[in-house]
Motif scaffolding. Structure first.
Motif, short mmCIF file in Angstrom:
data_model
loop_
_atom_site.label_atom_id
_atom_site.label_comp_id
_atom_site.label_asym_id
_atom_site.label_seq_id
_atom_site.Cartn_x
_atom_site.Cartn_y
_atom_site.Cartn_z
N ASP A 1 0.83 -1.20 0.00
CA ASP A 1 0.00 0.00 0.00
C ASP A 1 0.87 1.25 0.00
O ASP A 1 2.10 1.18 -0.03
CB ASP A 1 -1.02 -0.02 1.14
N PHE A 2 0.27 2.39 0.06
CA PHE A 2 0.98 3.67 -0.07
C PHE A 2 1.98 3.93 1.05
O PHE A 2 2.85 4.77 0.92
CB PHE A 2 -0.02 4.83 -0.18
N THR A 3 1.88 3.22 2.16
CA THR A 3 2.80 3.43 3.28
C THR A 3 4.11 2.64 3.13
O THR A 3 5.02 2.81 3.93
CB THR A 3 2.15 3.01 4.61
N GLY A 4 4.18 1.75 2.14
CA GLY A 4 5.36 0.92 1.96
C GLY A 4 5.24 -0.43 2.66
O GLY A 4 6.16 -1.24 2.64
N PHE A 5 4.10 -0.67 3.28
CA PHE A 5 3.86 -1.94 3.94
C PHE A 5 2.92 -2.78 3.08
O PHE A 5 2.15 -2.26 2.29
CB PHE A 5 3.22 -1.72 5.32
N VAL A 6 2.98 -4.08 3.28
CA VAL A 6 2.08 -4.98 2.56
C VAL A 6 0.65 -4.67 2.98
O VAL A 6 0.36 -4.50 4.16
CB VAL A 6 2.44 -6.44 2.84
N SER A 7 -0.23 -4.58 2.01
CA SER A 7 -1.63 -4.26 2.27
C SER A 7 -2.30 -5.35 3.11
O SER A 7 -2.05 -6.53 2.92
CB SER A 7 -2.37 -4.12 0.94
N ASN A 8 -3.14 -4.94 4.03
CA ASN A 8 -3.85 -5.89 4.88
C ASN A 8 -4.73 -6.84 4.08
O ASN A 8 -5.00 -7.96 4.52
CB ASN A 8 -4.71 -5.15 5.91
N THR A 9 -5.19 -6.41 2.93
CA THR A 9 -6.06 -7.27 2.13
C THR A 9 -5.32 -8.48 1.56
O THR A 9 -5.95 -9.45 1.14
CB THR A 9 -6.69 -6.48 0.97
N VAL A 10 -4.02 -8.44 1.55
CA VAL A 10 -3.21 -9.54 1.01
C VAL A 10 -3.26 -10.77 1.91
O VAL A 10 -3.12 -11.90 1.45
CB VAL A 10 -1.76 -9.06 0.79
N ALA A 11 -3.51 -10.58 3.19
CA ALA A 11 -3.51 -11.69 4.14
C ALA A 11 -4.48 -12.79 3.71
O ALA A 11 -4.16 -13.98 3.81
CB ALA A 11 -3.87 -11.20 5.54
N ALA A 12 -5.64 -12.42 3.21
CA ALA A 12 -6.62 -13.43 2.78
C ALA A 12 -6.06 -14.31 1.67
O ALA A 12 -6.29 -15.53 1.66
CB ALA A 12 -7.91 -12.75 2.33
N THR A 13 -5.31 -13.74 0.77
CA THR A 13 -4.69 -14.51 -0.30
C THR A 13 -3.66 -15.48 0.27
O THR A 13 -3.59 -16.64 -0.14
CB THR A 13 -4.01 -13.57 -1.31
N TRP A 14 -2.86 -15.01 1.22
CA TRP A 14 -1.85 -15.89 1.83
C TRP A 14 -2.51 -17.06 2.55
O TRP A 14 -2.05 -18.19 2.46
CB TRP A 14 -1.00 -15.10 2.81
#
Length: 135
Positions: free
Chosen positions: A6-19
């Motif tokens: 995401d824009f902050t340079g961190f992995v987006s929280n929405t990615v967790a569901a994919t993992w």
């Protein structure tokens, strides 16, 4: 992947569901390779997903995920997930998914098939886990 940041340079929280899905499907492929999980009598859906973001994940972090069947009952199962930094072993994310078996016609919860119940019991007895890497 770059599109997961995401824009902050961190992995987006929405990615967790994919993992979680990647690890859950890997667990199913490893532990139920001889069971037709797509057969109508084996219909199972995810009823609840809970994710706890323990530490932020940066784009450059390499995580290793682990999934295990934590419990099961007559109609449902629970899988626990943990994602740790590959080098420091710090836990960055933990999660839980609860799934239920559904009758293929009425779509109401139904008892899980006996062969799946036996396999889940064996997995729980041996504390069987599945591991995978998240680049």
């Amino acid at each position: 992947m770059p599109y997961e940041v995401d824009f902050t340079g961190f992995v987006s929280n929405t990615v967790a569901a994919t993992w979680l899905e990647r690890l859950r499907l890997q667990l199913m492929a490893e532990q139920f390779a001889d069971v037709d999980l797509c057969a109508p009598q084996n219909l199972s859906v995810i009823a609840r997903t809970t994710v706890e973001y323990v530490k932020p994940v940066r784009f450059t972090d390499r995580l290793e995920g682990q999934a295990r069947v934590a419990s099961f009952m007559n109609t449902s199962w629970t899988i626990e997930f943990s994602f740790r930094h590959a080098t420091t072993r710090d836990e960055h994310l933990r999660a839980e998914q609860v799934g239920v078996f559904l009758d293929p016609v009425s779509l109401v919860p139904t008892r899980m098939p006996p062969q799946i119940r036996r396999r889940l019991a064996a997995m729980q007895d041996t504390r069987s886990t599945t591991e995978g890497s998240i680049p």
